[in-house]
Enzyme design. Structure first.
Site: not given
Length: 401
Positions: A259-261, A356, A218, A298, A328-329
């Site tokens: 456990e880094p991403g 992500y 994190g 994101r 289209c929104e």
């Protein structure tokens, strides 16, 4: 990477396009390992949900990384990329018992965060080593959607349920070889992380045959100039000192795992998109690009901020734009952002697009997913082809109705 290098890649491979800088991934990996260099047994398990392209997995494997997985499909991709089962940890949430069984039979380290699953697994497979994910009841993430260690989180076994865990272990004679926690992404204050670590240390004292302690990750990366980021070097000094002291207290050498991403791949990623239209309204100048939240969700999903640079005109006079997509929104990447003057046909570059981003892309509006390129040794290598119409039809069955 330089604007010209990125623009050349856009010319070669087309827009929209994801680009990943291999050198930056290596820098981040080495930065983390250096911060904990005094730990004899350090293990980095890349959280592959951040970016799961098999070429990225292989790159991290070659750097010495293990793998953190959350689905059996991620385990299979990891094995396909060359990771051995002993280098993979499986930390699912809410999956079927059958999926956990299947992964266990592959020889992968199992991490369980549910009392009922723990009891079921221990009764059936008492000899298979298991890690336990605890919930430390600490709010450490920077956003409620990505904070996973607080009291209302669905993740982990509450620290107040440790007596129940110990009863299950005693009744089943199962082998608990690891304790794990993950508080969430975008950690702003390392003191909060260290506080949660003390909770993990206290829980670990209850188990006599541990081989590793997994502190999750994190770690926050900067999203703009002057932004706050997790001070990995300071965390390394403080947590290393505490971990080495705990090893002596525990009476045996342990592995320290992370456990880094996002920390490893976010800043290495760039998303390139062409400007289709400039639209002036009574109050706003819109820059509409050939992409949308189908490719980069994101900002719309949880308000993430990505730096945006006009790499076709990097030194142009800055103006204010709202950058939007073609869905289209409501489909907004940035509101009222200062960007070098944009013209139709220019290529915009979104920073921090390694984590992500592609992994959360979809075919919404029946649009194709972009290509992916790995920049290594001064050259762009295509690591995923752009989708085609045939890809949209794959697995669909046309019946007579």
């Amino acid at each position: 990477m330089q604007p010209k290098e990125l623009l050349d890649l856009a010319t070669t491979f087309g827009n929209p396009l994801y680009v990943y800088d291999a050198d930056k991934i290596e820098v981040q990996y080495n930065r983390l390992t250096s911060a904990f260099a005094k730990v004899e047994k350090l293990r980095i398990n890349y959280a592959m949900k951040a970016l799961s392209n098999i070429s990225i997995l292989k790159l991290l494997k070659n750097l010495g990384s293990g793998l953190d997985t959350v689905s059996i499909q991620e385990v299979q991709l990891g094995l396909h990329a060359g990771f051995t089962p002993d280098k993979i940890i499986f930390t699912p949430n809410g999956v079927s018992f059958e999926e956990i069984e299947e992964v266990a039979k592959m020889g992968v380290q199992i991490n369980i965060d549910n009392l009922s699953i723990l009891e079921h697994f221990g009764a059936k497979y008492p000899k298979i080593p298991v890690c336990i994910r605890i919930n430390p009841h600490v709010m450490a993430g920077g956003n409620e959607n990505i904070s996973v260690g607080h009291i209302d989180s669905k993740f982990g076994i509450s620290i107040y349920q440790i007596p129940h865990v110990l009863r299950i272990v005693e009744n089943t004679k199962m082998n608990i070889n690891g304790i794990h926690m993950h508080t969430g992404s975008d950690i702003l204050d390392i003191e909060v992380f260290l506080y949660a670590s003390e909770i993990l240390f206290d829980a670990a004292k209850q188990f006599k045959n541990l081989e590793f302690l997994d502190f999750g990750s994190g770690f926050k990366v900067p999203y703009k100039k002057g932004d706050i980021e997790t001070n990995i070097e300071e965390l390394g000094k403080k947590l290393t000192k505490r971990f080495l002291a705990f090893e002596k207290e525990y009476g045996r050498e342990l592995t320290l795992a992370f456990e880094p991403g996002k920390f490893l791949v976010s800043e290495a990623g760039y998303f390139l998109a062409k400007v289709n239209v400039i639209k002036q309204t009574t109050s706003t100048v819109f820059a509409g690009i050939d992409s949308g939240f189908n490719h980069l969700i994101r900002p719309m999903f949880y308000g993430s901020q990505h730096g945006i640079e006009n790499i076709s005109n990097p030194k142009g006079k800055e103006r204010f734009y709202t950058v939007v997509g073609y869905i289209c929104e409501t489909d907004t990447f940035a509101n009222n952002r200062r960007i070098a003057e944009i013209h139709e046909g220019d290529t915009l570059c979104f920073k921090n697009a390694g984590a992500y981003c592609f992994s959360m892309a979809s075919n919404y509006n029946s649009r194709f997913k972009p290509a992916e390129v790995l920049w290594k040794n001064g050259k762009g290598h295509l690591i995923r082809e752009r989708e085609t119409f045939e890809d949209l039809l794959q697995n669909q069955i046309l019946i007579e109705v």
